[in-house]
Write a protein that holds these residues in place. Structure first.
Motif, mmCIF file in Angstrom:
data_model
loop_
_atom_site.group_PDB
_atom_site.id
_atom_site.type_symbol
_atom_site.label_atom_id
_atom_site.label_comp_id
_atom_site.label_asym_id
_atom_site.label_seq_id
_atom_site.Cartn_x
_atom_site.Cartn_y
_atom_site.Cartn_z
ATOM 1 N N LEU A 29 0.850 -1.197 0.000
ATOM 2 C CA LEU A 29 0.000 0.000 0.000
ATOM 3 C C LEU A 29 0.882 1.242 0.000
ATOM 4 O O LEU A 29 1.990 1.227 0.539
ATOM 5 N N ILE A 30 0.330 2.319 -0.535
ATOM 6 C CA ILE A 30 1.038 3.606 -0.524
ATOM 7 C C ILE A 30 0.732 4.370 0.774
ATOM 8 O O ILE A 30 1.471 5.266 1.176
ATOM 9 N N THR A 31 -0.355 4.005 1.440
ATOM 10 C CA THR A 31 -0.842 4.799 2.578
ATOM 11 C C THR A 31 -0.034 4.528 3.854
ATOM 12 O O THR A 31 0.428 3.413 4.073
ATOM 13 N N PRO A 32 0.084 5.556 4.717
ATOM 14 C CA PRO A 32 0.813 5.377 5.979
ATOM 15 C C PRO A 32 0.028 4.480 6.952
ATOM 16 O O PRO A 32 -1.171 4.242 6.753
ATOM 17 N N LEU A 66 7.379 -0.713 -0.679
ATOM 18 C CA LEU A 66 7.766 -1.480 -1.867
ATOM 19 C C LEU A 66 7.984 -0.573 -3.077
ATOM 20 O O LEU A 66 8.178 -1.060 -4.189
ATOM 21 N N GLY A 67 7.922 0.738 -2.848
ATOM 22 C CA GLY A 67 8.116 1.681 -3.949
ATOM 23 C C GLY A 67 6.811 2.389 -4.291
ATOM 24 O O GLY A 67 5.832 2.330 -3.544
ATOM 25 N N SER A 68 6.803 3.043 -5.425
ATOM 26 C CA SER A 68 5.622 3.779 -5.869
ATOM 27 C C SER A 68 4.532 2.797 -6.308
ATOM 28 O O SER A 68 4.779 1.604 -6.463
ATOM 29 N N GLU A 69 3.332 3.338 -6.573
ATOM 30 C CA GLU A 69 2.265 2.457 -7.070
ATOM 31 C C GLU A 69 2.628 1.888 -8.441
ATOM 32 O O GLU A 69 2.275 0.754 -8.758
ATOM 33 N N SER A 70 3.346 2.641 -9.229
ATOM 34 C CA SER A 70 3.782 2.136 -10.534
ATOM 35 C C SER A 70 4.697 0.921 -10.330
ATOM 36 O O SER A 70 4.563 -0.108 -11.007
ATOM 37 N N GLN A 71 5.617 1.039 -9.375
ATOM 38 C CA GLN A 71 6.522 -0.096 -9.099
ATOM 39 C C GLN A 71 5.752 -1.287 -8.529
ATOM 40 O O GLN A 71 6.001 -2.438 -8.885
ATOM 41 N N GLY A 89 -4.705 5.846 -9.892
ATOM 42 C CA GLY A 89 -3.676 6.518 -10.668
ATOM 43 C C GLY A 89 -3.001 5.681 -11.744
ATOM 44 O O GLY A 89 -3.027 6.018 -12.929
ATOM 45 N N GLU A 90 -2.398 4.574 -11.342
ATOM 46 C CA GLU A 90 -1.629 3.785 -12.309
ATOM 47 C C GLU A 90 -2.530 3.028 -13.280
ATOM 48 O O GLU A 90 -2.106 2.679 -14.382
ATOM 49 N N PHE A 91 -3.761 2.759 -12.868
ATOM 50 C CA PHE A 91 -4.705 2.117 -13.800
ATOM 51 C C PHE A 91 -5.038 3.095 -14.922
ATOM 52 O O PHE A 91 -5.058 2.737 -16.096
ATOM 53 N N ALA A 92 -5.301 4.345 -14.531
ATOM 54 C CA ALA A 92 -5.662 5.363 -15.529
ATOM 55 C C ALA A 92 -4.503 5.637 -16.479
ATOM 56 O O ALA A 92 -4.719 5.946 -17.653
ATOM 57 N N ASN A 93 -3.275 5.522 -15.971
ATOM 58 C CA ASN A 93 -2.125 5.750 -16.844
ATOM 59 C C ASN A 93 -1.951 4.638 -17.876
ATOM 60 O O ASN A 93 -1.336 4.849 -18.916
ATOM 61 N N ARG A 94 -2.509 3.475 -17.583
ATOM 62 C CA ARG A 94 -2.384 2.344 -18.518
ATOM 63 C C ARG A 94 -3.640 2.135 -19.366
ATOM 64 O O ARG A 94 -3.583 1.530 -20.423
ATOM 65 N N ASP A 95 -4.772 2.591 -18.844
ATOM 66 C CA ASP A 95 -6.054 2.413 -19.539
ATOM 67 C C ASP A 95 -6.926 3.613 -19.116
ATOM 68 O O ASP A 95 -7.459 3.650 -17.998
ATOM 69 N N ALA A 96 -7.038 4.594 -20.018
ATOM 70 C CA ALA A 96 -7.664 5.886 -19.667
ATOM 71 C C ALA A 96 -9.083 5.735 -19.125
ATOM 72 O O ALA A 96 -9.561 6.592 -18.371
ATOM 73 N N GLU A 97 -9.785 4.651 -19.490
ATOM 74 C CA GLU A 97 -11.160 4.469 -19.014
ATOM 75 C C GLU A 97 -11.241 4.517 -17.473
ATOM 76 O O GLU A 97 -12.219 5.002 -16.916
ATOM 77 N N LEU A 186 2.261 14.643 -7.927
ATOM 78 C CA LEU A 186 3.091 14.160 -6.810
ATOM 79 C C LEU A 186 2.375 13.006 -6.119
ATOM 80 O O LEU A 186 1.167 13.082 -5.875
ATOM 81 N N PRO A 187 3.123 11.967 -5.753
ATOM 82 C CA PRO A 187 2.505 10.875 -4.998
ATOM 83 C C PRO A 187 2.387 11.223 -3.512
ATOM 84 O O PRO A 187 3.086 12.119 -3.022
ATOM 85 N N LEU A 188 1.551 10.498 -2.815
ATOM 86 C CA LEU A 188 1.255 10.772 -1.401
ATOM 87 C C LEU A 188 2.504 10.951 -0.526
ATOM 88 O O LEU A 188 2.586 11.918 0.234
ATOM 89 N N PRO A 189 3.495 10.038 -0.590
ATOM 90 C CA PRO A 189 4.619 10.166 0.353
ATOM 91 C C PRO A 189 5.429 11.456 0.179
ATOM 92 O O PRO A 189 6.189 11.824 1.066
ATOM 93 N N ALA A 190 5.268 12.147 -0.962
ATOM 94 C CA ALA A 190 6.084 13.352 -1.217
ATOM 95 C C ALA A 190 5.415 14.629 -0.713
ATOM 96 O O ALA A 190 6.022 15.712 -0.766
ATOM 97 N N LEU A 191 4.176 14.523 -0.207
ATOM 98 C CA LEU A 191 3.385 15.747 -0.026
ATOM 99 C C LEU A 191 3.859 16.679 1.083
ATOM 100 O O LEU A 191 3.862 17.896 0.902
#
Ligand code: BEZ
Length: 321
Positions: A29-32, A66-71, A89-97, A186-191
């Motif tokens: 997960l990306i969340t804290p 484990l890294g970014s959501e893309s990773q 986020g990463e779903f939309a980057n791979r499939d705009a729908e 910007l991803p969550l951890p960078a905010l």
């Protein structure tokens, strides 16, 4: 009662031979840790351990360990990661729908968001995760999106040129461009650092994150704009999933469903709770509607209806069209 106990025992007896070697799974997960998604993932791991008497162990790896959501998505595709709770986020980057789920003012609140995620268009998107090498287990969500600003904005025109953090996906970036702001992906951890060092003038975020990470200490105004829902996708690695014994898949699938229900239930109250806490701390929160953003909202729909046909279906299902 007897029948339920018997069936549960029979299930375990069936499960034991296949589970005897032990099955180690990981969820990323990306969340804290303080975030509801992370708390529900920890509870999920505890239930799986209990239900299998330790034969299946789920390790929870929050906060982008484990890294970014893309990773993480790549790790899921190769089978290096088993499960994840991911933003769109990463779903939309791979499939705009997928990005159509983040249409501005598609739904007014969490209750409407939850209803929409149970309708056919969301089901279609869940099935499309297979083309990405994933097994879509279901939708959760986080709080409605709000706008936190380092300096107050009396009107939408005051956003002109301001660097506003958005998720790195085309629909969000486009929305903020149309408001006149300069969207900054910007991803969550960078905010926290980005807000502290002036890299951004504001951010699209929710009340929960604003309170838990104390972003409001670095800002002067929060617009309760409620401008987007924020779905979460619970997914498994397609590669790993097919190697798991069927009883493990059934159990993990059912327990993930229970976690998603827990998350959907929790968000019925989370926005109100955290908004109250932020206000009680003396921080100004001002409610604004779609009109605050001028013609950015209708112009966004005109552009994206053509690019992502599922948007029209989502609008109809949301009762917006
Ligand atoms: C965000 O990037 O704003 C976010 C990510 C996951 C959960 C909630 C918010």
């Amino acid at each position: 009662m007897y029948r339920r106990t018997f069936l549960a025992a029979a299930g375990l007896m069936l499960a034991r031979p296949a589970l005897a070697q032990g099955t180690a799974l990981r969820i990323g997960l990306i969340t804290p840790p303080a975030h509801q998604w992370s708390k529900s993932a920890v509870a999920l791991a505890a239930r799986i351990t209990e239900r299998t008497q330790g034969a299946v162990a789920l390790s929870v790896l929050p906060a982008g360990q484990l890294g970014s959501e893309s990773q993480m998505l790549q790790q899921l595709q190769t089978g290096a990661l088993d499960l994840a709770f991911l933003t769109i986020g990463e779903f939309a980057n791979r499939d705009a729908e997928f990005g159509a789920l983040l249409a501005p003012y598609l739904v007014p609140d969490i209750a409407a968001a939850r209803r929409l995620l149970e309708k056919p268009a969301a089901g279609t998107l869940l099935a499309r995760t297979a083309a990405l090498g994933l097994v879509g287990l279901g939708f959760g969500l986080a709080g409605m999106r709000q706008t936190l600003l380092r300096k107050p904005a009396a009107t939408g025109a005051d956003l002109a040129g301001r660097k506003i953090r958005a998720l790195p996906l085309p629909q969000e970036l486009d929305f903020w461009s149309r408001t006149g702001a300069t969207p900054t992906p910007l991803p969550l951890p960078a905010l926290y650092d980005a807000l502290a060092n002036g890299q951004i003038d504001g951010m699209q975020i929710d009340f929960e994150g604003t309170w838990n990470s104390r972003y409001f200490d670095l800002a002067q105004e929060m617009l309760a704009s409620n401008h987007m829902m924020f779905p979460m996708l619970a997914v498994a690695s397609g590669r790993r999933w097919k190697t798991l014994p069927e009883e493990v898949r059934t159990l993990v699938g059912a327990e993930v469903q229970a976690s998603l229900t827990e998350i959907l239930d929790a968000y019925q109250g989370i926005d109100t709770t955290y908004r109250s806490q932020i206000e009680a701390a003396g921080f100004p929160v001002r409610t604004v509607g779609a009109e605050f953003f001028g013609d950015a909202v209708p112009a966004w729909y005109d552009a994206w209806r053509a690019k992502t046909p599922i948007l029209t279906q989502l609008e109809a299902e949301a009762g917006r069209a």
